[in-house]
Design an enzyme around this catalytic site. Structure first.
Site, PDB file in Angstrom:
ATOM      1  N   ASP A   7       0.852  -1.190   0.000  1.00  0.00           N
ATOM      2  CA  ASP A   7       0.000   0.000   0.000  1.00  0.00           C
ATOM      3  C   ASP A   7       0.889   1.241   0.000  1.00  0.00           C
ATOM      4  O   ASP A   7       2.004   1.216   0.546  1.00  0.00           O
ATOM      5  CB  ASP A   7      -0.920   0.015   1.223  1.00  0.00           C
ATOM      6  CG  ASP A   7      -1.874   1.206   1.203  1.00  0.00           C
ATOM      7  OD1 ASP A   7      -2.667   1.325   0.248  1.00  0.00           O
ATOM      8  OD2 ASP A   7      -1.820   2.042   2.129  1.00  0.00           O
ATOM      9  N   GLU A   9       0.740   5.718   0.449  1.00  0.00           N
ATOM     10  CA  GLU A   9      -0.006   6.942   0.752  1.00  0.00           C
ATOM     11  C   GLU A   9       0.633   8.070  -0.048  1.00  0.00           C
ATOM     12  O   GLU A   9       1.857   8.090  -0.239  1.00  0.00           O
ATOM     13  CB  GLU A   9       0.019   7.262   2.248  1.00  0.00           C
ATOM     14  CG  GLU A   9      -0.491   6.143   3.151  1.00  0.00           C
ATOM     15  CD  GLU A   9      -1.951   5.800   2.926  1.00  0.00           C
ATOM     16  OE1 GLU A   9      -2.673   6.592   2.287  1.00  0.00           O
ATOM     17  OE2 GLU A   9      -2.382   4.723   3.387  1.00  0.00           O
ATOM     18  N   GLU A  52      -6.110  18.543   2.831  1.00  0.00           N
ATOM     19  CA  GLU A  52      -7.016  17.399   2.767  1.00  0.00           C
ATOM     20  C   GLU A  52      -6.258  16.082   2.887  1.00  0.00           C
ATOM     21  O   GLU A  52      -6.749  15.117   3.481  1.00  0.00           O
ATOM     22  CB  GLU A  52      -7.844  17.423   1.481  1.00  0.00           C
ATOM     23  CG  GLU A  52      -7.054  17.414   0.184  1.00  0.00           C
ATOM     24  CD  GLU A  52      -6.666  18.797  -0.306  1.00  0.00           C
ATOM     25  OE1 GLU A  52      -6.367  18.938  -1.498  1.00  0.00           O
ATOM     26  OE2 GLU A  52      -6.675  19.742   0.525  1.00  0.00           O
ATOM     27  N   HIS A  57      -4.237  11.235   6.118  1.00  0.00           N
ATOM     28  CA  HIS A  57      -3.085  10.423   6.484  1.00  0.00           C
ATOM     29  C   HIS A  57      -2.463  10.805   7.816  1.00  0.00           C
ATOM     30  O   HIS A  57      -1.751   9.999   8.419  1.00  0.00           O
ATOM     31  CB  HIS A  57      -2.004  10.519   5.399  1.00  0.00           C
ATOM     32  CG  HIS A  57      -2.507  10.238   4.018  1.00  0.00           C
ATOM     33  ND1 HIS A  57      -3.196   9.094   3.702  1.00  0.00           N
ATOM     34  CD2 HIS A  57      -2.417  10.950   2.861  1.00  0.00           C
ATOM     35  CE1 HIS A  57      -3.507   9.116   2.414  1.00  0.00           C
ATOM     36  NE2 HIS A  57      -3.058  10.227   1.890  1.00  0.00           N
ATOM     37  N   HIS A 151      -5.471   6.606   7.550  1.00  0.00           N
ATOM     38  CA  HIS A 151      -4.839   5.733   6.561  1.00  0.00           C
ATOM     39  C   HIS A 151      -3.345   5.655   6.859  1.00  0.00           C
ATOM     40  O   HIS A 151      -2.683   6.665   7.009  1.00  0.00           O
ATOM     41  CB  HIS A 151      -5.059   6.282   5.151  1.00  0.00           C
ATOM     42  CG  HIS A 151      -6.458   6.145   4.667  1.00  0.00           C
ATOM     43  ND1 HIS A 151      -6.910   5.021   4.017  1.00  0.00           N
ATOM     44  CD2 HIS A 151      -7.518   6.971   4.765  1.00  0.00           C
ATOM     45  CE1 HIS A 151      -8.188   5.171   3.711  1.00  0.00           C
ATOM     46  NE2 HIS A 151      -8.575   6.348   4.154  1.00  0.00           N
ATOM     47  N   ASP A 156      -2.491  -0.663   6.640  1.00  0.00           N
ATOM     48  CA  ASP A 156      -3.409  -1.050   5.558  1.00  0.00           C
ATOM     49  C   ASP A 156      -2.925  -2.289   4.820  1.00  0.00           C
ATOM     50  O   ASP A 156      -3.733  -3.130   4.402  1.00  0.00           O
ATOM     51  CB  ASP A 156      -3.587   0.114   4.573  1.00  0.00           C
ATOM     52  CG  ASP A 156      -4.547   1.169   5.097  1.00  0.00           C
ATOM     53  OD1 ASP A 156      -5.026   1.012   6.231  1.00  0.00           O
ATOM     54  OD2 ASP A 156      -4.816   2.146   4.376  1.00  0.00           O
TER      55      ASP A 156
END
Length: 228
Positions: A7, A9, A52, A57, A151, A156
């Site tokens: 994963d 970010e 945002e 995160h 997240h 994740d």
């Protein structure tokens, strides 16, 4: 068979708009079993973290300022995923697009698209018309994701590994019968051995279920196999 559940970010949705990767998390599976090996890296995106993205995160500019740039970690990442391991990713097109953009910018080999196994596509085929987000799949398979308030790439990927194993029919669907074949073909340094989990998994047996089982066993008498 080695697989990497992965994963990322990012600061946004499109690398061609200047967005960058800020975190990579990956866990290793061998024959569909977690080995305990993992890769985790925060990355300085060399740009501001949009508000945002920070809200999603929890990674701000100050936190990322002293982290290595992608060019500094690119080879370590490539070494971890290896040249041919399948990459298990939820919404693989997104992560692959960013990873190959970052690799291309630092003149490193790109990752072939056919290495990606997309769990989002798998879930949509298996449960047409149903939500297929990672959270929705955790609810469907009764996987605890209560610690996922923000997240995070490593968390994740660990959760996704559990989801993936459910999507392919439960943990170790082949019962590990090909481990002997792997050992025969591998040198001494390549033979895989399972490693202990960094943290034990919590029991999923409720107090009510445990009490009901104990009451049932009690009815079977002293010769019950559970009492031996």
């Amino acid at each position: 068979m080695r697989e990497i559940v992965l994963d990322t970010e990012t600061t946004g949705f499109e690398p061609n708009e200047g967005h960058r990767i800020v975190e990579i998390g990956a866990v290793e599976l061998f024959n569909h079993m977690p080995t305990g090996n993992h890769y985790h890296q925060y990355i300085n995106p060399e740009r501001d973290m949009p508000t945002e993205a920070f809200q999603v995160h929890g990674l701000g500019n100050e936190f990322l300022a002293d982290k290595p740039k992608f060019i500094e970690i690119a080879q370590d990442f490539l070494d971890f995923i290896g040249p041919d391991s399948k990459l298990v990713i939820h919404n693989a097109k997104f992560d692959m697009r960013f990873l190959n953009a970052e690799l291309g910018w630092v003149k490193k080999p790109l990752i072939a698209d056919d290495r990606a196994v997309d769990t989002l596509t798998m879930a949509r085929r298996m449960f047409p018309g149903s939500p297929a987000t990672l959270d929705a799949l955790c609810r469907r398979f009764s996987i605890d994701n209560s610690s996922r308030t923000l997240h995070g790439a490593l968390l994740d990927s660990e959760i996704l590994a559990e989801v993936y194993l459910e999507l392919i029919g439960g943990r170790q669907p082949g019962f590990g019968l090909n481990l002997d074949q792997h050992a025969q073909n591998a040198g001494p340094s390549e033979i895989w051995r399972p490693a202990p989990r960094p943290q034990s998994l919590p029991s999923r047996v409720t107090e009510i279920e445990a009490a009901a089982h104990a009451a049932y066993v009690e009815k079977l008498g002293e010769n019950a196999i559970w009492k031996r």
